[in-house]
Design a protein around this motif. Structure first.
Motif, PDB file in Angstrom:
ATOM      1  N   ASP A  59      93.693  53.495   4.295  1.00 61.37           N
ATOM      2  CA  ASP A  59      94.577  53.490   5.467  1.00 61.37           C
ATOM      3  C   ASP A  59      94.995  52.071   5.818  1.00 61.37           C
ATOM      4  O   ASP A  59      96.132  51.808   6.193  1.00 61.37           O
ATOM      5  CB  ASP A  59      93.864  54.131   6.665  1.00 61.37           C
ATOM      6  CG  ASP A  59      93.700  55.625   6.475  1.00 61.37           C
ATOM      7  OD1 ASP A  59      94.325  56.146   5.540  1.00 61.37           O
ATOM      8  OD2 ASP A  59      92.946  56.241   7.245  1.00 61.37           O
ATOM      9  N   ASN A  98      85.208  57.368   4.534  1.00 56.91           N
ATOM     10  CA  ASN A  98      86.080  57.200   5.691  1.00 56.91           C
ATOM     11  C   ASN A  98      85.773  55.939   6.475  1.00 56.91           C
ATOM     12  O   ASN A  98      86.636  55.401   7.164  1.00 56.91           O
ATOM     13  CB  ASN A  98      85.930  58.405   6.629  1.00 56.91           C
ATOM     14  CG  ASN A  98      86.979  59.427   6.339  1.00 56.91           C
ATOM     15  OD1 ASN A  98      88.085  59.063   5.942  1.00 56.91           O
ATOM     16  ND2 ASN A  98      86.651  60.682   6.510  1.00 56.91           N
ATOM     17  N   ASN A 105      89.116  53.332   7.190  1.00 58.04           N
ATOM     18  CA  ASN A 105      89.289  53.626   5.777  1.00 58.04           C
ATOM     19  C   ASN A 105      90.123  52.536   5.104  1.00 58.04           C
ATOM     20  O   ASN A 105      91.172  52.147   5.609  1.00 58.04           O
ATOM     21  CB  ASN A 105      89.980  54.982   5.654  1.00 58.04           C
ATOM     22  CG  ASN A 105      90.037  55.455   4.235  1.00 58.04           C
ATOM     23  OD1 ASN A 105      90.523  54.750   3.362  1.00 58.04           O
ATOM     24  ND2 ASN A 105      89.537  56.641   3.999  1.00 58.04           N
ATOM     25  N   GLU A 145      78.524  59.683   8.909  1.00 62.57           N
ATOM     26  CA  GLU A 145      78.676  58.411   8.192  1.00 62.57           C
ATOM     27  C   GLU A 145      78.665  57.214   9.138  1.00 62.57           C
ATOM     28  O   GLU A 145      78.009  56.210   8.888  1.00 62.57           O
ATOM     29  CB  GLU A 145      79.988  58.417   7.405  1.00 62.57           C
ATOM     30  CG  GLU A 145      79.999  59.397   6.255  1.00 62.57           C
ATOM     31  CD  GLU A 145      81.365  59.486   5.631  1.00 62.57           C
ATOM     32  OE1 GLU A 145      82.360  59.202   6.308  1.00 62.57           O
ATOM     33  OE2 GLU A 145      81.437  59.863   4.454  1.00 62.57           O
ATOM     34  N   SER A 179      92.133  52.676  11.731  1.00 62.66           N
ATOM     35  CA  SER A 179      91.235  53.434  10.863  1.00 62.66           C
ATOM     36  C   SER A 179      90.265  52.471  10.197  1.00 62.66           C
ATOM     37  O   SER A 179      90.559  51.285  10.032  1.00 62.66           O
ATOM     38  CB  SER A 179      92.042  54.178   9.807  1.00 62.66           C
ATOM     39  OG  SER A 179      91.193  54.676   8.819  1.00 62.66           O
ATOM     40  N   ALA A 194      88.806  62.545  13.618  1.00 69.93           N
ATOM     41  CA  ALA A 194      87.808  61.862  12.813  1.00 69.93           C
ATOM     42  C   ALA A 194      86.592  61.563  13.676  1.00 69.93           C
ATOM     43  O   ALA A 194      86.667  61.535  14.903  1.00 69.93           O
ATOM     44  CB  ALA A 194      88.392  60.577  12.240  1.00 69.93           C
ATOM     45  N   ASN A 214      85.593  56.493  -1.851  1.00 69.14           N
ATOM     46  CA  ASN A 214      86.521  56.194  -0.764  1.00 69.14           C
ATOM     47  C   ASN A 214      85.980  56.808   0.529  1.00 69.14           C
ATOM     48  O   ASN A 214      86.481  57.807   1.006  1.00 69.14           O
ATOM     49  CB  ASN A 214      87.905  56.769  -1.114  1.00 69.14           C
ATOM     50  CG  ASN A 214      88.892  56.544  -0.010  1.00 69.14           C
ATOM     51  OD1 ASN A 214      88.746  55.621   0.774  1.00 69.14           O
ATOM     52  ND2 ASN A 214      89.875  57.413   0.073  1.00 69.14           N
TER      53      ASN A 214
END
Lengths: 448, 188
Positions: free
Chosen positions: A218, A153, A215, B50, A213, B134, A151
């Motif tokens: 999310d 981000n 993700n 990332e 997001s 983030a 998972n």
């Protein structure tokens, strides 16, 4: 179960590590195994549905209703002879099928097939499995277990990156085969996949804006609470673009110009036989499953059902059984149902639509879908910005979502109407022009 | 364990980068470059960046290199470049120059510390300390606040390139007028 992890922990530096590793291996094995077992059945269903469309029986000899046909085809491919034609570039010829298979399977590992287990549910399931609450539990070392292989981000970026790398296998297969048809197939594939990737990304960015997001969990969480909260309501145009682009990305009809049996004798995989061909074949179906799951996750609420059940009360009444059911229904019923819907769409389109010509493919991608995608993105961004300016709670209200959906849909339909009316007008004007040319021409053959 | 992963990855990156130069076959060179890009992305991943890693894959490995490969395959450069135009002793001179460049680079990195050369990274680190946001949010915030002018200039540059490509690809008829491709002609 705890003694097992304690035992394994001696080799992995702690029982917690052992649990994480075991869980990861289990998830990979179950998910990969499930998908790989599904592939032969999907092939049989594809042939069955096509035969139903074409009014013929289809495969019906092997197993009940011909269900085992796919397995037997796989076995046949295993046993066939590997043929490598003269003059191929050996390294790249052998590398190409691997470069197709690896991205297809890598993309599988971010598909969220079930919710994240955490809090009281994790405590209950942990005690059911006899695990130490200090290791697995809401207050323990491992406080959440996601029902997805990984998972990250930036989940959705990972998916886009992996699909964009997938084109190399097909292109190289075409180039290294030392065959003109294969080369044409490979070149077509690279141009096509680059063109449609842009539309795919544009369609995805709208969803990302709404969720705030990258993700995937999310994004799914933003669609909780029934089908009227799904992103398809807010992004009706984006899902259309996504579906068209997804056909092009997986090289399926009506966009299978890279294979095009009738003109290129199989295109990029013409010279491949036996297991190498099977790898191409299998990865096509795996990427179909992946992209269908991605579409379901982005637009159709992923593992959430269309009608929210009163899980809270059910769990109070039935306890552990209801909790288990909650975590099993998503991955085993709801997500497969949505994926099957898209797979059926893939197969039905194959039976119903003719293949596009190459210039039509490029026109559709660059002149229609790209502008529509950009307009959709601008409208969505404006909607989200207005919502943020008014409420300032970091979440997009449902009313905003519906209005974004309505505005984009109206603009899209208006655009289509405009194109059709203009096309009609220019058709008329061309007819008049031709008429005029014929009349004024001095050539007696044309004048008549 | 991590040392092993790091060193393997670095070694792979260097090997693929060498492959770009060593392969005579243009397609193999291009594929080596793709793998180099992927290895660099993996390096970013190990640095816990990332977003940058996957943008690297999408932009370089997924888009730019596909276009490279497309052009190479269209030109169909199957025959390896003939060594006829090679100058005598070129290999040794080139090797010497490469080593010289390497030392100049190493010297430069040592003199100017990396943090001075990349104010963006320092600013990012500063932001990360201030807020627990983030990575994507941080990057986006930096891009539309501190670096808004270069960001907009880059987009203008790209727009100029796109318009330039369209102007160059435009077809003209004998009188020098533009030929507009009419979709209605399809199938006519």
């Amino acid at each position: 179960m705890q003694p097992l992890f304690d035992f394994l922990g001696q080799f992995t530096g702690g029982a917690g590590n052992a649990f994480v590793i075991t869980a990861a291996i289990l998830k990979i094995a179950l998910f990969l195994g499930g998908v790989l077992t599904a592939v032969p059945f999907i092939i049989v269903f594809e042939r069955k549905i096509l035969s139903w469309i074409q009014d013929r029986p289809g495969p019906n000899r092997v197993g009940p209703f011909g269900l085992l046909q796919g397995f037997m085809d796989g076995l046949k491919l295993f046993l066939k002879e590997e043929i490598m034609p003269k003059g191929v570039d050996k390294t790249l010829f052998l590398l190409a099928p691997t470069l197709v298979v690896i991205p297809a399977f890598l993309a599988l590992c971010i598909v969220p097939f079930g919710p994240i287990i955490q809090g009281e549910h994790l405590d209950a399931l942990g005690s059911f499995l006899g695990l130490d609450p200090a290791m697995v539990g809401s207050g323990g070392e491992i406080s959440q277990v996601a029902l997805a292989v990984t998972n990250p981000n930036i989940g959705i970026l990972y998916l886009l990156a992996i699909t964009s790398v997938g084109v190399y296998g097909i292109t190289l297969a075409g180039w290294s085969s030392n065959n003109k048809w294969s080369l044409l197939g490979g070149i077509r594939a690279s141009a096509q996949m680059i063109s449609y990737e842009i539309t795919l990304s544009l369609a995805v960015i709208g969803v990302v804006l709404l969720a705030g997001s990258l993700n995937l969990y999310d994004i799914i969480e933003g669609q909780r609470g029934g089908f009227w909260h799904w992103n398809v309501v807010a992004q009706p145009v984006a899902i259309l673009l996504f579906i068209v682009a997804m056909f092009a990305e997986t090289n399926r009809l009506p966009f299978d110009l890279a294979e095009a049996e009738s003109e290129l004798t199989g295109g990029f995989h013409t010279e491949y036989s036996s297991m190498r061909f099977a790898l191409f074949f299998m990865s096509e179906y795996v990427s179909m499953i992946v992209i269908s799951a991605a579409c379901a996750t982005l637009f159709l609420g992923g593992f959430f059902g269309p009608i929210p059940l009163p899980w809270e009360t059910l769990m109070e009444q039935f306890g552990l059984v209801a909790i288990l059911a909650f975590y099993i229904v998503g991955p085993l019923v709801i997500l497969p149902a949505k994926v099957s819907f898209f797979l059926f769409l893939f197969i039905f389109a194959r039976g119903a639509l003719p293949r596009l010509r190459y210039d039509q493919l490029m026109t559709l991608g660059w002149k229609y879908m790209l502008p529509i995608g950009i307009i959709n993105l601008v409208v969505t961004a404006c909607g989200v910005a207005i919502d943020m300016a008014i409420t300032r709670d970091g979440e997009v209200a449902w009313v905003t979502k519906v209005s974004i959906g309505a505005v984009t849909l109206v603009l899209f339909l208006g655009w289509e109407l405009l194109i059709f009316s203009r096309r009609r007008r220019s058709q008329l004007s061309r007819e008049y022009r031709n008429l005029y040319r014929k009349e004024s021409s001095s050539d007696p053959a044309l004048a008549s | 364990m991590f040392l092993l992963i790091y060193s393997t990855l670095f070694a792979l990156t260097v090997v693929f980068a060498l492959g770009v130069l060593v392969f005579r076959n243009t397609v193999k060179s291009a594929i080596s470059l793709v793998f180099t890009m992927l290895c660099i992305a993996a390096n970013y991943l190990l640095m816990r960046q990332e977003f940058v890693a996957f943008i690297q894959v999408i932009v370089y490995a997924g888009a730019i290199m596909v276009v490279f490969l497309f052009v190479i395959m269209l030109l169909n450069l199957r025959e390896p470049e003939s060594p006829a135009w090679y100058l005598r002793g070129m290999r040794y001179w080139g090797g010497a120059l490469a080593f010289l460049f390497f030392f100049v680079l190493a010297w430069g990195i040592q003199v100017f510390s990396v943090a001075d050369l990349t104010p963006g990274a320092a600013a990012l680190e500063e932001l990360r300390r201030e807020s627990g946001q983030a990575e994507v949010t941080q990057l986006a915030t930096l891009m539309v606040t501190r670096y808004i002018v270069p960001f907009l200039l880059t987009s203008v540059l790209l727009l100029v390139a796109v318009i330039g490509a369209i102007v160059m690809a435009r077809r003209k008829d004998e009188d020098g007028r533009d030929i507009t491709f009419d979709e209605d002609e399809e199938g006519a």
